[in-house]
Design an enzyme around this catalytic site. Structure first.
Site, PDB file in Angstrom:
ATOM      1  N   ILE A  35     -64.544  52.689   1.211  1.00 38.68           N
ATOM      2  CA  ILE A  35     -65.550  52.051   0.357  1.00 38.68           C
ATOM      3  C   ILE A  35     -65.069  52.153  -1.084  1.00 38.68           C
ATOM      4  O   ILE A  35     -65.012  53.240  -1.641  1.00 38.68           O
ATOM      5  CB  ILE A  35     -66.921  52.755   0.503  1.00 38.68           C
ATOM      6  CG1 ILE A  35     -67.363  52.748   1.963  1.00 38.68           C
ATOM      7  CG2 ILE A  35     -67.954  52.092  -0.389  1.00 38.68           C
ATOM      8  CD1 ILE A  35     -68.587  53.574   2.248  1.00 38.68           C
ATOM      9  N   ARG A  36     -64.709  51.022  -1.653  1.00 42.41           N
ATOM     10  CA  ARG A  36     -64.128  51.015  -3.013  1.00 42.41           C
ATOM     11  C   ARG A  36     -63.111  52.145  -3.134  1.00 42.41           C
ATOM     12  O   ARG A  36     -63.172  52.983  -4.047  1.00 42.41           O
ATOM     13  CB  ARG A  36     -65.236  51.132  -4.065  1.00 42.41           C
ATOM     14  CG  ARG A  36     -66.187  49.949  -4.058  1.00 42.41           C
ATOM     15  CD  ARG A  36     -67.386  50.174  -4.937  1.00 42.41           C
ATOM     16  NE  ARG A  36     -67.003  50.309  -6.331  1.00 42.41           N
ATOM     17  CZ  ARG A  36     -67.474  51.260  -7.145  1.00 42.41           C
ATOM     18  NH1 ARG A  36     -68.314  52.152  -6.706  1.00 42.41           N
ATOM     19  NH2 ARG A  36     -67.107  51.292  -8.395  1.00 42.41           N
ATOM     20  N   CYS A  74     -62.421  60.290  -0.903  1.00 44.33           N
ATOM     21  CA  CYS A  74     -62.605  59.156  -1.811  1.00 44.33           C
ATOM     22  C   CYS A  74     -62.754  59.621  -3.265  1.00 44.33           C
ATOM     23  O   CYS A  74     -61.769  60.076  -3.830  1.00 44.33           O
ATOM     24  CB  CYS A  74     -63.771  58.306  -1.329  1.00 44.33           C
ATOM     25  SG  CYS A  74     -63.667  56.631  -1.933  1.00 44.33           S
ATOM     26  N   HIS A  87     -63.901  57.870   4.275  1.00 41.95           N
ATOM     27  CA  HIS A  87     -65.102  58.703   4.471  1.00 41.95           C
ATOM     28  C   HIS A  87     -65.258  59.099   5.941  1.00 41.95           C
ATOM     29  O   HIS A  87     -65.986  58.408   6.677  1.00 41.95           O
ATOM     30  CB  HIS A  87     -66.349  57.906   4.076  1.00 41.95           C
ATOM     31  CG  HIS A  87     -66.494  57.701   2.611  1.00 41.95           C
ATOM     32  ND1 HIS A  87     -67.223  58.545   1.809  1.00 41.95           N
ATOM     33  CD2 HIS A  87     -66.010  56.737   1.798  1.00 41.95           C
ATOM     34  CE1 HIS A  87     -67.183  58.121   0.566  1.00 41.95           C
ATOM     35  NE2 HIS A  87     -66.456  57.019   0.537  1.00 41.95           N
ATOM     36  N   GLU A 122     -67.011  61.359   7.226  1.00 38.77           N
ATOM     37  CA  GLU A 122     -68.403  61.774   7.509  1.00 38.77           C
ATOM     38  C   GLU A 122     -69.266  60.580   7.915  1.00 38.77           C
ATOM     39  O   GLU A 122     -70.245  60.740   8.633  1.00 38.77           O
ATOM     40  CB  GLU A 122     -68.990  62.537   6.310  1.00 38.77           C
ATOM     41  CG  GLU A 122     -69.444  61.715   5.105  1.00 38.77           C
ATOM     42  CD  GLU A 122     -68.305  61.126   4.268  1.00 38.77           C
ATOM     43  OE1 GLU A 122     -67.124  61.357   4.583  1.00 38.77           O
ATOM     44  OE2 GLU A 122     -68.615  60.404   3.295  1.00 38.77           O
ATOM     45  N   SER A 131     -66.610  58.690  -9.264  1.00 39.06           N
ATOM     46  CA  SER A 131     -65.769  59.754  -9.827  1.00 39.06           C
ATOM     47  C   SER A 131     -65.970  59.936 -11.337  1.00 39.06           C
ATOM     48  O   SER A 131     -65.853  61.052 -11.843  1.00 39.06           O
ATOM     49  CB  SER A 131     -64.297  59.487  -9.508  1.00 39.06           C
ATOM     50  OG  SER A 131     -63.914  58.217  -9.960  1.00 39.06           O
ATOM     51  N   GLY A 151     -68.439  59.295  -4.052  1.00 42.65           N
ATOM     52  CA  GLY A 151     -69.501  58.980  -5.013  1.00 42.65           C
ATOM     53  C   GLY A 151     -68.880  58.198  -6.141  1.00 42.65           C
ATOM     54  O   GLY A 151     -68.021  57.349  -5.911  1.00 42.65           O
ATOM     55  N   ARG A 202     -58.067  54.037  -9.174  1.00 40.09           N
ATOM     56  CA  ARG A 202     -59.451  53.860  -8.684  1.00 40.09           C
ATOM     57  C   ARG A 202     -59.688  52.414  -8.238  1.00 40.09           C
ATOM     58  O   ARG A 202     -59.140  51.483  -8.813  1.00 40.09           O
ATOM     59  CB  ARG A 202     -60.461  54.160  -9.788  1.00 40.09           C
ATOM     60  CG  ARG A 202     -60.533  55.581 -10.232  1.00 40.09           C
ATOM     61  CD  ARG A 202     -61.652  55.721 -11.260  1.00 40.09           C
ATOM     62  NE  ARG A 202     -62.945  55.402 -10.688  1.00 40.09           N
ATOM     63  CZ  ARG A 202     -63.888  54.705 -11.327  1.00 40.09           C
ATOM     64  NH1 ARG A 202     -63.691  54.240 -12.527  1.00 40.09           N
ATOM     65  NH2 ARG A 202     -65.039  54.464 -10.720  1.00 40.09           N
TER      66      ARG A 202
END
Ligand code: GLN
Length: 201
Positions: A134-135, A77, A170, A172, A48, A46, A104
């Site tokens: 993702i980022r 992440c 990720h 998931e 952070s 998400g 980050r």
């Protein structure tokens, strides 16, 4: 087995699905009382900075640290960023669960997100898995007790310390269940041991 998923912000729904696929009960965690009777916790991806603020707003900081002292935590992440000892952004106040320093958004913006095939473990248990970033954060340095489970271009993408696992990607999103299994299998094993002891006596 009851595993919590921190539901303050971000990508928690798919973690519930993975845990259910593994036959675990997955419980939403939004406040300190939700942690009681849990045997493990997922801190999802998400934003952070936002999750960090919400941890304090929901008075979860000390309860989460105390929980991590005795139960396994899996962070993906942003979840890994929050578990770190130090983060390269003062807007994130990390929990210090994993002895790592992270930077980050080190791999560029959203447009640079990518899925790679990564090898995990270097022994007879090694396997390949998709890793969608993702980022993603970069793990800049690791403490003495950190075990690197997999790397990409010389940087760790999956780490373990004691009973905790941190991932820069990720699992998931690709339906990969192995990391949730790895994080929480000891719980399963100790439950199994307890059960067999019950049968023996
Ligand atoms: N870049 C995000 C952050 O620093 C993490 C991205 C993610 O969780 N996919 O909060």
């Amino acid at each position: 087995m009851r595993i919590g998923v921190l539901e303050l912000q971000g990508d928690f729904e798919k973690h519930h699905q993975i845990l259910q696929t593994l036959g675990m009960d997955s419980i939403a965690v939004r406040g300190p009382s939700d942690l009681s009777e849990l045997e493990g916790l997922v801190i999802p991806g998400g934003e952070s900075t936002t999750i960090s603020l919400l941890i304090d707003r929901n008075e979860l900081r000390e309860p989460l640290k105390a929980f991590a002292d005795v139960h396994p935590v899996l962070g993906t992440c942003a979840g890994l960023i929050l578990m770190a000892r130090k983060v390269s952004d003062s807007r994130v106040n990390p929990l210090g669960i994993l002895d790592v320093v992270v930077c980050r958004n080190a791999y560029g913006r959203q447009i640079h997100s990518t899925t790679e095939e990564v090898k995990f473990f270097e022994d007879e248990n090694s396997f390949y898995s998709r890793a969608t970033m993702i980022r993603a954060p970069r793990i800049e340095s690791t403490g003495r007790n950190i075990e690197v489970l997999g790397s990409l271009n010389g940087h760790p993408v999956a780490i373990r310390e004691n009973h905790h696992i941190g991932l820069i990607f990720h699992p998931e999103l690709d339906g990969v269940t192995i990391f949730h299994e790895l994080a929480f299998q000891r719980v399963k094993q100790s439950q199994h041991d307890r059960k067999s002891q019950t049968y023996v006596t």
